[in-house]
Design a protein around this motif. Sequence first.
Motif, short mmCIF file in Angstrom:
data_model
loop_
_atom_site.label_atom_id
_atom_site.label_comp_id
_atom_site.label_asym_id
_atom_site.label_seq_id
_atom_site.Cartn_x
_atom_site.Cartn_y
_atom_site.Cartn_z
N GLY A 102 0.84 -1.20 0.00
CA GLY A 102 0.00 0.00 0.00
C GLY A 102 0.87 1.25 0.00
O GLY A 102 2.04 1.20 -0.36
N GLU A 103 0.31 2.34 0.48
CA GLU A 103 0.99 3.62 0.38
C GLU A 103 2.03 3.83 1.48
O GLU A 103 3.13 4.27 1.24
N SER A 104 1.65 3.48 2.71
CA SER A 104 2.53 3.85 3.83
C SER A 104 3.72 2.90 3.93
O SER A 104 3.62 1.72 3.62
N ILE A 105 4.81 3.48 4.40
CA ILE A 105 6.03 2.70 4.55
C ILE A 105 6.37 2.69 6.03
O ILE A 105 6.39 3.73 6.68
N ARG A 106 6.62 1.49 6.56
CA ARG A 106 6.98 1.43 7.97
C ARG A 106 8.49 1.25 8.10
O ARG A 106 9.08 0.35 7.48
N PHE A 107 9.12 2.14 8.87
CA PHE A 107 10.57 2.07 9.02
C PHE A 107 10.92 1.21 10.22
O PHE A 107 10.43 1.44 11.32
N CYS A 108 11.74 0.18 9.97
CA CYS A 108 12.17 -0.66 11.09
C CYS A 108 13.39 -0.04 11.73
O CYS A 108 13.66 -0.25 12.90
N LEU A 109 14.12 0.70 10.93
CA LEU A 109 15.35 1.28 11.45
C LEU A 109 15.82 2.42 10.56
O LEU A 109 15.68 2.37 9.35
N ALA A 110 16.34 3.47 11.19
CA ALA A 110 16.98 4.55 10.45
C ALA A 110 18.24 4.92 11.22
O ALA A 110 18.17 5.26 12.39
N ALA A 111 19.40 4.79 10.57
CA ALA A 111 20.66 5.03 11.28
C ALA A 111 21.54 5.96 10.46
O ALA A 111 21.47 5.94 9.23
N SER A 112 22.34 6.76 11.16
CA SER A 112 23.26 7.61 10.40
C SER A 112 24.68 7.40 10.89
O SER A 112 24.90 6.89 12.00
N PHE A 113 25.65 7.78 10.05
CA PHE A 113 27.06 7.43 10.33
C PHE A 113 27.57 8.01 11.65
O PHE A 113 28.41 7.43 12.30
N ASN A 114 27.03 9.15 12.06
CA ASN A 114 27.52 9.76 13.30
C ASN A 114 26.64 9.44 14.50
O ASN A 114 26.75 10.05 15.55
N GLY A 115 25.79 8.46 14.31
CA GLY A 115 24.95 8.02 15.43
C GLY A 115 23.77 8.92 15.71
O GLY A 115 22.99 8.65 16.64
#
Length: 441
Positions: free
Chosen positions: A91-104
């Motif tokens: 469907g349309e919505s996206i569920r994020f299980c994780l979002a991480a960036s290099f500097n924490g």
Amino acid sequence: VNTDRARENRGATGGGNSLERAREDLYEMEETLRGGVREDSREQQTLRKLLEVVEQVNAELGVERVLRLIASRIIEIFEAERVFITDVAEGESIRFCLAASFNGQTVEHPENEVSHTVIHEVARSRKPTLAADALSDPRFAEVSSVRSLRLHSVMVAPLLARGELLGVVYVDNRMLSGAFTPWTLSLLSVFANQVGIALRNAQLFDELNTARTELALSERLRAIGQVAAFVAHEVKNPLGSIRILSNALEEKWTDPEFRARFLEVVPREVARLDKAVQELLDYARPTPLIKVRLDLVKLVESTLRLYDPQILEARVQLRRDFQRGVPGILADGERIREVLANLLRNSLEAMAGRTTKELKVTVASLSQTQVGVTIEDTGAGIPETEIKRIFEPFRSLKESGSGIGLALCQKVVREHGGHITAENIPSGGARFCVSLPIAGA
Ligand SMILES: Nc1ncnc2c1ncn2[C@@H]1O[C@H](COP(=O)(O)OP(=O)(O)OP(=O)(O)O)[C@@H](O)[C@H]1O
Ligand SMILES: [Mg+2]
């Protein structure tokens, strides 16, 4: 098709095999690419690192840890700035299980940071995709960070486990355009395929744990329910009779009929309460066994003697069949006597009011390591629907039974390393067999 299936099956058996599969895939890839790249090149180092991660991820249990490990290693190996892992984009919505960036740093609104079009596209086609310069790619027109920053590299791969889509891995770098190449994309997609299996295993492990906890809880609730029913039946009824009589005590004490009734009912009901509580305690209390070497025949004989008066009075025909020279057992005599007494009492109760009353007690060696006592009666037998459950605590078909007798028997026999079984005799009646290990066997 067959080899594919064989591969999948290997993958399906768990972490070890998916590792093997990962090695094969990465090795194949290395082979095909070898022509174009120098020995010990950066690409080969990357491959080696990826393989290490696959091994690490396979050793992890628990979805959270697997996801975090995948993300941190992707950032490191691909020199990525951020990693987003999403669920299956249905469907349309996206569920994020994780979002991480290099500097924490936490990514506040991951949904504004990624191209939904690309995620849906990858999820649908199951093909990895690359945007070397997102700024000039119309699929990123809506992404706020692409609009605000001038440069942007993105690569996206499906997370697959044995062909099943688990989600999407979205990797970006806002500082550089051209940070990712078709080569890094193909590495990412092989990698995503391998860690997908580990992730699926971790999900299954988590689900199993949840199910186990729920089961343990429902078992406990059931046990509490059984105790509650027991208390209701065994404690509330006698207490009720005692209360009614006590309330009338002052007013009716001079009435001889009442006094007779009081003196009959109260001690009887108190005894009933006492018995119920004692049985419950016997069953629930962990009592250490005091084991000594014992002669099973003698133990059976002495228990039967306790029931002599009852057997005589009820005109029950008793047949003993005791094998000679039965090896001794190592047991707590008092507890085994309790078991035998419960079985005898049940048999006598089962035969009350029947015309044929025959009780047969057998003691014999069953094998090199086991001796057994069998108690057979000519009662009504056990209803077939109940036979599997009569050893459960508080399971009673009798008007005044508490249903602890057989549960206690089973507990004690098991504590001695033995077994107890129940069956109906085709010609009528029930047969209970207790087997116990021979001392020193
Ligand atoms: N010899 C037997 N013949 C037929 N049914 C039996 C026999 N022994 C046990 N049962 C069945 O198994 C049930 C459970 O027996 P158990 O000894 O655990 O409890 P109970 O005899 O009802 O109560 P108590 O706790 O007072 O012993 C009985 O209610 C009865 O229905
Ligand atoms: Mg009983």
